[in-house]
Design a protein around this motif. Sequence first.
Motif, PDB file in Angstrom:
ATOM      1  N   LEU A 152       0.698  -1.295   0.331  1.00 13.85           N
ATOM      2  CA  LEU A 152      -0.113  -0.007   0.007  1.00 13.85           C
ATOM      3  C   LEU A 152       1.004   1.391   0.076  1.00 13.85           C
ATOM      4  N   SER A 153       1.817   1.261   0.663  1.00  9.37           N
ATOM      5  CA  SER A 153       2.950   2.245   1.004  1.00  9.37           C
ATOM      6  C   SER A 153       3.424   2.598  -0.388  1.00  9.37           C
ATOM      7  N   ASN A 154       4.057   1.434  -0.934  1.00  9.20           N
ATOM      8  CA  ASN A 154       4.614   1.677  -2.214  1.00  9.20           C
ATOM      9  C   ASN A 154       3.707   2.198  -3.353  1.00  9.20           C
ATOM     10  N   GLN A 155       2.322   1.739  -3.375  1.00 13.14           N
ATOM     11  CA  GLN A 155       1.375   2.127  -4.433  1.00 13.14           C
ATOM     12  C   GLN A 155       1.207   3.829  -4.203  1.00 13.14           C
ATOM     13  N   LEU A 156       0.958   4.068  -3.115  1.00 11.20           N
ATOM     14  CA  LEU A 156       0.666   5.519  -2.799  1.00 11.20           C
ATOM     15  C   LEU A 156       2.050   6.480  -3.176  1.00 11.20           C
ATOM     16  N   GLY A 157       3.287   5.767  -2.925  1.00  9.43           N
ATOM     17  CA  GLY A 157       4.394   6.673  -3.332  1.00  9.43           C
ATOM     18  C   GLY A 157       4.779   7.297  -1.867  1.00  9.43           C
ATOM     19  N   VAL A 158       4.448   6.786  -0.700  1.00 10.93           N
ATOM     20  CA  VAL A 158       4.685   7.638   0.609  1.00 10.93           C
ATOM     21  C   VAL A 158       5.508   6.617   1.608  1.00 10.93           C
ATOM     22  N   LYS A 159       6.137   7.362   2.075  1.00 14.23           N
ATOM     23  CA  LYS A 159       7.159   6.653   3.011  1.00 14.23           C
ATOM     24  C   LYS A 159       7.363   7.092   4.490  1.00 14.23           C
ATOM     25  N   ALA A 160       8.008   6.425   5.426  1.00 19.46           N
ATOM     26  CA  ALA A 160       7.914   7.206   6.833  1.00 19.46           C
ATOM     27  C   ALA A 160       8.922   8.081   6.764  1.00 19.46           C
ATOM     28  N   GLY A 161       8.396   9.431   7.395  1.00 16.87           N
ATOM     29  CA  GLY A 161       9.037  10.531   7.318  1.00 16.87           C
ATOM     30  C   GLY A 161       8.760  11.601   6.541  1.00 16.87           C
ATOM     31  N   PHE A 162       7.878  11.164   5.329  1.00 14.73           N
ATOM     32  CA  PHE A 162       7.430  12.249   4.481  1.00 14.73           C
ATOM     33  C   PHE A 162       6.771  13.455   5.073  1.00 14.73           C
ATOM     34  N   LEU A 163       6.816  14.575   4.736  1.00 17.70           N
ATOM     35  CA  LEU A 163       6.435  15.564   5.088  1.00 17.70           C
ATOM     36  C   LEU A 163       4.607  16.006   4.946  1.00 17.70           C
ATOM     37  N   ARG A 164       4.515  15.354   3.623  1.00 20.46           N
ATOM     38  CA  ARG A 164       3.025  15.650   3.199  1.00 20.46           C
ATOM     39  C   ARG A 164       2.110  14.590   3.805  1.00 20.46           C
ATOM     40  N   PRO A 165       0.829  14.934   4.358  1.00 24.65           N
ATOM     41  CA  PRO A 165       0.187  13.781   5.093  1.00 24.65           C
ATOM     42  C   PRO A 165      -0.931  13.198   3.852  1.00 24.65           C
ATOM     43  N   ILE A 166      -1.309  12.216   4.462  1.00 27.44           N
ATOM     44  CA  ILE A 166      -1.993  11.322   3.657  1.00 27.44           C
ATOM     45  C   ILE A 166      -3.547  11.920   3.901  1.00 27.44           C
ATOM     46  N   ASP A 167      -4.358  11.999   2.875  1.00 27.02           N
ATOM     47  CA  ASP A 167      -5.903  12.453   3.055  1.00 27.02           C
ATOM     48  C   ASP A 167      -6.458  11.171   3.256  1.00 27.02           C
ATOM     49  N   VAL A 168      -7.554  10.931   4.420  1.00 26.22           N
ATOM     50  CA  VAL A 168      -8.343   9.832   4.334  1.00 26.22           C
ATOM     51  C   VAL A 168      -9.678  10.348   4.156  1.00 26.22           C
ATOM     52  N   PHE A 169     -10.481   9.329   3.353  1.00 24.13           N
ATOM     53  CA  PHE A 169     -12.007   9.859   3.182  1.00 24.13           C
ATOM     54  C   PHE A 169     -12.813   8.539   3.533  1.00 24.13           C
ATOM     55  N   ILE A 170     -13.813   9.075   4.347  1.00 26.26           N
ATOM     56  CA  ILE A 170     -14.717   7.845   4.485  1.00 26.26           C
ATOM     57  C   ILE A 170     -16.271   8.212   4.316  1.00 26.26           C
ATOM     58  N   PRO A 171     -17.277   7.555   3.655  1.00 23.01           N
ATOM     59  CA  PRO A 171     -18.379   7.988   3.610  1.00 23.01           C
ATOM     60  C   PRO A 171     -19.419   8.057   4.832  1.00 23.01           C
ATOM     61  N   HIS A 172     -20.180   8.924   4.657  1.00 19.27           N
ATOM     62  CA  HIS A 172     -20.987   9.073   5.846  1.00 19.27           C
ATOM     63  C   HIS A 172     -21.998   7.865   6.090  1.00 19.27           C
ATOM     64  N   ASN A 173     -22.329   7.336   7.359  1.00 16.80           N
ATOM     65  CA  ASN A 173     -23.342   6.364   7.293  1.00 16.80           C
ATOM     66  C   ASN A 173     -24.770   6.879   7.109  1.00 16.80           C
ATOM     67  N   LYS A 174     -24.915   8.079   7.323  1.00 14.77           N
ATOM     68  CA  LYS A 174     -26.377   8.431   7.255  1.00 14.77           C
ATOM     69  C   LYS A 174     -26.522   9.537   6.229  1.00 14.77           C
ATOM     70  N   GLY A 175     -27.561  10.153   5.836  1.00 18.63           N
ATOM     71  CA  GLY A 175     -28.065  11.104   5.066  1.00 18.63           C
ATOM     72  C   GLY A 175     -28.023  10.491   3.392  1.00 18.63           C
ATOM     73  N   LYS A 176     -28.430  11.595   2.754  1.00 20.89           N
ATOM     74  CA  LYS A 176     -28.412  11.490   1.261  1.00 20.89           C
ATOM     75  C   LYS A 176     -27.228  12.079   0.616  1.00 20.89           C
ATOM     76  N   VAL A 177     -26.790  11.651  -0.417  1.00 15.05           N
ATOM     77  CA  VAL A 177     -25.738  12.169  -1.205  1.00 15.05           C
ATOM     78  C   VAL A 177     -26.142  13.503  -1.977  1.00 15.05           C
ATOM     79  N   ASN A 178     -25.456  14.570  -1.742  1.00 12.45           N
ATOM     80  CA  ASN A 178     -25.922  15.892  -2.568  1.00 12.45           C
ATOM     81  C   ASN A 178     -25.175  15.638  -3.956  1.00 12.45           C
ATOM     82  N   LEU A 179     -25.597  15.560  -5.117  1.00 13.47           N
ATOM     83  CA  LEU A 179     -25.008  15.497  -6.380  1.00 13.47           C
ATOM     84  C   LEU A 179     -24.278  16.611  -6.676  1.00 13.47           C
ATOM     85  N   LEU A 180     -24.859  17.788  -6.215  1.00 16.97           N
ATOM     86  CA  LEU A 180     -23.913  18.881  -6.803  1.00 16.97           C
ATOM     87  C   LEU A 180     -22.643  19.127  -5.904  1.00 16.97           C
TER      88      LEU A 180
END
Length: 405
Positions: A152-180
């Motif tokens: 996973l690390s190699n596919q993302l191109g990130v290694k320990a000590g890199f200064l740029r953070p990794i963005d983590v996204f997770i869908p909400h469990n509730k509510g409807k998706v706003n297509l806009l």
Amino acid sequence: MNLPLALAKRYLISKKSHNAINLISLISVCGVAVITMAMVCTLSVFNGFQNMVASFFSSLDPELRIEAAKGKTFLITDPDIKKIESLAQIDVFTQVLEETVLLKYGDRQLPAIMKSVSNNFNKLTSIDSIIVGGQFILKDSVVSYAILGIGLSNQLGVKAGFLRPIDVFIPHNKGKVNLLRPEDAFSSGLLFAGGEFVVNQAKYDDNLFIAPIEFGRSLLGENDIVSAIELKLKPGSNIDKAEKEIQSILGDKFIVLNRMEQQADSFRIMQLEKLFSYIMLVFILLIASFNVIGSLSMLIIDKKQDIVTLKNIGASDTFIRHIFHLEGFLISLSGAVVGLIIGVALCVIQQKFGVIKLGNDVGMFVTDAYPVAVEWKDILWVTLAVSVLGLLAPIYPVRVLSNRK
């Protein structure tokens, strides 16, 4: 004294009137011995690979894991769970929350499994032994960290000590998706790469990363939820006994799994492969038993005068058939004993010296030599197969003998 057995032993080792019969008898013994040796070695190699894979899994898998019988998550405040935490044999009690997330690093995006855990996770498992970059750190006073599988690390191109953070996204469990504004359907957070681990299993290395449980709960917007409780017992505790005790306390609401049960699919596949290999080798042993039939048929012809003499002194047909039944069994048994001795000896040599290598390139494979592990239950199964075929092989030639009386 067992006279039929004594006569059978004598016929086995005595010189026959035709050298061809001696040669065929020797070939019969060697055929059974070679197949028996092959069965022992093949089953032992399967055991070796299974133990090797189990050692990799155990680096991340706990001794016991508690999951909800229904649903994906449950509350850590459940009274029954609190009872488990207070048990005397529990050494480490770790909360786990697993979710499928989307990782984004620069212009690369990948789905992954986030296993968010308590701070004592390194005490639960031997993860420190599989860290190959960075260190095991979940958070400090400022930021949270991710410990990523090496793939996973190699596919993302990130290694320990890199200064740029990794963005983590997770869908909400509730509510409807706003297509806009579809981005509003996701919660997001930032993790820095703290280290990489290697389990040599794609299931882990290419898909999994470890994060603090507080980070996982903040993304989901819920407190006190877990998807599992992972346990380590105190040294000397009986895992099977503890598993049954914990299951009795939790009842039907939860499932308690040991390490083998946590990886049931993987080990089931390996057991099936081992079973099919055993069945194939038994068929080959069956073919080798035709040598025993041929050897015994020629021996009966060679000992025709002895048979007449035995009948003249009062021996019954049953007595004579019993002699040659034992003769066929002794041929198979001799081959089995030789094959077992050679097979076990070869496995011990391979264990100690690694004579047979997996490849010429050092470090290309997880292990340089074929792993082997001799298990006595396999020896019993091999002995059983040889014994059964050894008892069945003489039936045909002895039946022909009785029909010609």
